[in-house]
Motif scaffolding. Structure first.
Motif: not given
Length: 506
Positions: A341-348, A328-332, A73-79, A67-70
């Motif tokens: 499959a289909g589970q929401s893992v991160v909210n951006v 990143i607003s949520a890490v689930n 965190d600011q992320v770029a498209k494709g990160e 899990v690479k984000v918290e």
């Protein structure tokens, strides 16, 4: 008797003093009638929403390896956000590669040197040769009929000439229609631009403006249709003209027709020879494995290729990346957790731009214009911001009967957060260069006959007025007073028209 006279005299004096006291000038405050702009502002509270809010799903199931984000965190498209365990899929990839290799070897063994591509080419050549022969025979028959029957050729010439004349007439009619459509469009455009200006100045109604706009759009559509009609008529005319010229040349030159007959016969012979050659070539290519065996083997190769491609796609899906640039607003999930499959893992969310979502009534939404600038006050922020009405729902919510409106805000510093409340000042109506008086000057404002008092020669004069736009501070007066008039704003409740007053605010 003297005592009675004395009493009467005292009563008279008291009456005189009382009258004088009543007739003393009343104190009032006045202001000058001004010309200016007036607006009706409605403040509506809404909720701040992110411009983009994406729940990033897992395309396949697996165990979260990294899990690479918290949150924050600011992320770029494709990160890369999450990496799932790949070991089982790597084994499946090797199995799929081996199955593909086996299928290809089986196909190569069956085809015996003749590839499917060669078979397809031979078959295509044969079909083309058959088609060529049929066309050559049809052409020969036509030329023979023309050569043997002069009357038929004359009829064709007459028909071609008639078709050319009709096409020329249709072209002329289309051009005339185009000219008229251009005239109608120019007039409709002129009327629309004039109506647009009058509507912006509130001289004409919205219905009149909509009618002019509809007429303009209809004229534009008619003009485009006329242009297309002219183009099509021009094409038809040129085709008819070429057909006529070709028929005429043939009719005027019998020698040329005879040469065409010889050429047609020669083409038939060549086509027959070509068909025989293509048929022999196809039979030769087909020798070896039966066609159905080759198709089955080829299908196995394609199935093995698809299986390998699916495994590769699954491997790629183990690396979950951000579809947008944002925060990143949520890490689930946590590392080591099983993901479905289909589970929401991160909210951006992307907060570079946000919008305030409002629910407004029908009377309010009817006054709003997409692209209009409005003042926005966001909670926790000291200064007002300028927003733009970006979206207006065309239909009301079936439950609340209100309309959804979105106001877009720039948020370069990311200080505005999703979920905050914001007050938006919506302009429900306005008037430019209007005659304006303070609202406290108007009496019986809500009645059918509002009025106010003017100051003239130090006297209060009652004046009936007609009013337009009214807000919490000012009233637009459409008739009854002029700019520069002195209007009483305090004390008017204690006076009558014609009484003398004393101004205390000069």
């Amino acid at each position: 008797m003297q005592k009675q006279l004395h009493t009467i005299t005292l009563l008279v004096l008291m009456l005189v003093f009382t009258t004088v006291a009543v007739m003393a000038a009343a104190s009032v405050e006045v202001t000058e009638v001004e010309q200016g702009n007036i607006k009706i502002i409605e403040t509506v509270t809404g909720t701040v929403k992110a411009d983009k809010n994406v729940n990033v799903p897992a395309e396949i199931g697996g165990v979260a390896k990294q899990v690479k984000v918290e949150i924050g965190d600011q992320v770029a498209k494709g990160e890369v956000l999450i990496v799932l365990n790949q070991e089982k899929l790597l084994v499946q990839q090797k199995q799929a590669e081996a199955a593909l290799e086996s299928a290809r070897a089986n196909y190569d063994q069956l085809k015996n040197g003749a590839t499917q591509e060669e078979l397809d080419r031979a078959e295509a050549s044969y079909q083309q040769a058959k088609s060529t022969l049929e066309n050559a025979k049809t052409n020969l028959k036509l030329v023979e009929e023309l050569y043997n029957d002069k009357t038929s050729l004359e009829q064709q010439l007459t028909s071609a000439e008639s078709q050319m004349a009709n096409a020329e007439q249709q072209l002329a009619s289309a051009r005339q229609s185009l000219n008229q459509a251009q005239v109608n469009f120019n007039q409709a455009k002129k009327d629309y631009e004039r109506m647009e200006y009058l509507f912006s100045e509130s001289v004409v109604t919205e219905k009149d403006y909509d009618a002019a706009e509809s007429q303009y759009k209809n004229a534009e559509s008619a003009l485009n249709t006329a242009k297309i009609t002219v183009e099509q008529a021009e094409i038809s005319y040129q085709a008819a003209k070429r057909s006529y010229q070709l028929t005429k040349d043939t009719y005027d030159n019998p020698t040329q027709l005879k040469q065409q007959l010889e050429n047609a016969r020669s083409q038939v012979k060549n086509a027959e020879a070509g068909l025989d050659s293509a048929k022999a070539n196809l039979a030769e290519v087909k020798r070896g494995a039966r066609e159905e065996q080759l198709r089955a083997a080829l299908a196995q190769v394609r199935q093995a290729e698809a299986n390998l491609e699916q495994v590769k796609l699954n491997l790629a899906d183990t690396t979950i990346t951000s579809p947008i640039s944002g925060v990143i607003s949520a890490v689930n999930i946590e590392e080591g957790e099983l993901v479905s499959a289909g589970q929401s893992v991160v909210n951006v969310v992307n907060l570079n731009h946000v919008y305030v979502q409002l629910d407004v009534t029908a009377s309010t939404v009817a006054r709003l214009v997409k692209g209009e600038q409005v003042k926005v006050d966001v909670e926790t922020m000291n200064d007002s911001l300028s927003g733009e009405i970006s979206n207006i729902s065309p239909a009301a919510d079936p439950q609340t009967k209100n309309y959804l409106v979105k106001v877009k805000l720039a948020n370069p510093a990311l200080k505005i957060k999703a979920g905050m409340f914001a007050d938006v000042a919506l302009i429900k109506g306005s008037a430019q260069n209007a005659v304006i008086v303070p609202i406290e000057a108007v009496l019986d404002l809500d009645s059918a006959h509002p009025y106010l008092y003017l100051l003239k020669d130090n006297k209060a004069v009652k004046q009936k007025i007609e009013i337009g736009i009214t807000n919490s501070d000012e009233v637009e007066v459409s008739s009854g007073v002029d700019v520069g008039d002195q209007v009483i704003i305090k004390g008017q409740n204690r006076i009558d028209s014609g009484v003398e007053v004393k101004v205390i605010n000069r």
